[in-house]
Enzyme design. Structure first.
Site, short mmCIF file in Angstrom:
data_model
loop_
_atom_site.label_atom_id
_atom_site.label_comp_id
_atom_site.label_asym_id
_atom_site.label_seq_id
_atom_site.Cartn_x
_atom_site.Cartn_y
_atom_site.Cartn_z
N ARG A 51 23.11 18.37 41.57
CA ARG A 51 23.17 18.42 43.04
C ARG A 51 22.67 17.09 43.59
O ARG A 51 21.54 16.99 44.09
CB ARG A 51 22.32 19.58 43.55
CG ARG A 51 22.83 20.94 43.07
CD ARG A 51 21.81 22.02 43.35
NE ARG A 51 22.27 23.33 42.89
CZ ARG A 51 21.50 24.42 42.84
NH1 ARG A 51 20.24 24.34 43.21
NH2 ARG A 51 21.99 25.57 42.41
N ASP A 53 21.80 13.83 45.71
CA ASP A 53 21.35 13.71 47.10
C ASP A 53 22.33 12.90 47.94
O ASP A 53 23.23 12.23 47.42
CB ASP A 53 19.98 13.01 47.15
CG ASP A 53 18.88 13.86 46.55
OD1 ASP A 53 19.02 15.09 46.54
OD2 ASP A 53 17.86 13.26 46.11
N TYR A 111 21.83 8.71 34.03
CA TYR A 111 21.86 8.10 35.36
C TYR A 111 21.61 6.60 35.23
O TYR A 111 20.97 6.14 34.27
CB TYR A 111 20.76 8.68 36.26
CG TYR A 111 21.03 10.05 36.79
CD1 TYR A 111 21.59 10.23 38.06
CD2 TYR A 111 20.69 11.19 36.06
CE1 TYR A 111 21.83 11.50 38.56
CE2 TYR A 111 20.92 12.46 36.55
CZ TYR A 111 21.48 12.62 37.81
OH TYR A 111 21.72 13.87 38.30
N ARG A 198 14.92 8.32 40.96
CA ARG A 198 14.60 7.37 42.03
C ARG A 198 13.11 7.04 42.05
O ARG A 198 12.72 5.91 42.36
CB ARG A 198 15.06 7.93 43.37
CG ARG A 198 16.58 7.94 43.52
CD ARG A 198 17.03 8.76 44.71
NE ARG A 198 16.47 8.27 45.97
CZ ARG A 198 16.54 8.94 47.12
NH1 ARG A 198 17.17 10.12 47.16
NH2 ARG A 198 16.03 8.43 48.21
#
Length: 250
Positions: A51, A53, A111, A198
């Site tokens: 999911r 952002d 990622y 992040r």
């Protein structure tokens, strides 16, 4: 007869309020649901693996849906891409077993966080790369990354208030590389907490400007306190590269 179809979805997240359907907001999941429903003539609701952002991008997020269509699963991608906006493109579609779930099947997610490290921004990189003008010590960032590999409690790297059963995760690989002016932080793990990548990026940036030492990562992990880690890096620099699943479960 119903079948389950898996999609591999790439998107530029700039114009979207993230993956997950939200009221009064345009999301990637919402667009997929709408376009699939129109294409197949039945109410379709996809289930996504990640999911992401608002503002986060993807090269290979995974979603599944159930359908009674007679269109072969491998042809759905071609038909769907004709209906999707240009910033969402399905890379592949395939039939999978009815019990395959993109979030609950053992997987490795990768990622990448990109940082443009130079005096001035480059306009063509503004959507997928975070501009940071202060010089970053890449070697120090590499050293710090090494402390984060393995199984740890990553509570310090999770947004406060996230609803999870456990904050323990395993990072299999975490590399920091630089090519010309772009620094890439690439991480592969068995799962990630809310904003974890992040926050990892923001913390490594703080090491890169010598606000903290590489070995401080041990203290940050042990603290299990969000305030011990660095800031949350902006969404624009983050891209989900892809997900690999255990072959036996597919």
């Amino acid at each position: 007869m119903k079948k389950r179809v898996k999609l591999i979805v790439a998107y530029d997240g700039t114009a979207y309020h993230g993956w997950q359907v939200q009221p009064n907001a345009v999301t990637v999941e919402g667009v997929l649901n709408e376009k699939l429903t129109g294409l197949l003539g039945e109410e379709i609701t996809v289930t996504g693996a990640s999911r992401t952002d608002a503002g986060v991008h993807s090269l290979g997020n995974v979603a599944v849906f159930d359908t009674e269509t007679r269109i072969p699963a491998d042809k759905i991608s071609y038909a769907l891409n004709q209906r999707l906006p240009e910033d969402i493109v399905v890379q592949d579609s395939a039939e999978v077993p009815a019990d395959f779930h993109p979030r609950f099947t053992d997987s490795r997610k990768t990622y990448e966080y990109r940082i443009l490290n130079r005096r001035f921004p480059i306009p063509t990189l503004r959507h997928d790369t975070y501009f940071y003008y202060r010089p970053l010590d890449v070697e120090a960032m590499k050293e710090a990354a090494g402390y984060l590999v393995g199984e740890h409690d990553f509570k310090s790297f999770c947004t406060v208030g996230a609803q999870v059963e456990t904050t323990v995760r395993t990072i299999y690989d975490l590399t920091v590389t630089k090519e010309e002016n772009v620094i890439k932080i690439r991480v592969t793990g068995n799962g990630f907490l809310y904003n974890m990548v992040r926050i990892l990026a923001g913390t490594l940036i703080s090491v890169g400007i010598h606000e903290r030492e590489p070995e401080d990562m041990t203290r940050v992990l042990a603290a299990c306190d969000r305030t011990a880690a660095g800031p949350t890096a902006p969404a624009c620099g983050l891209t989900m590269v892809g997900i690999s699943y255990e072959t036996k479960k597919q």
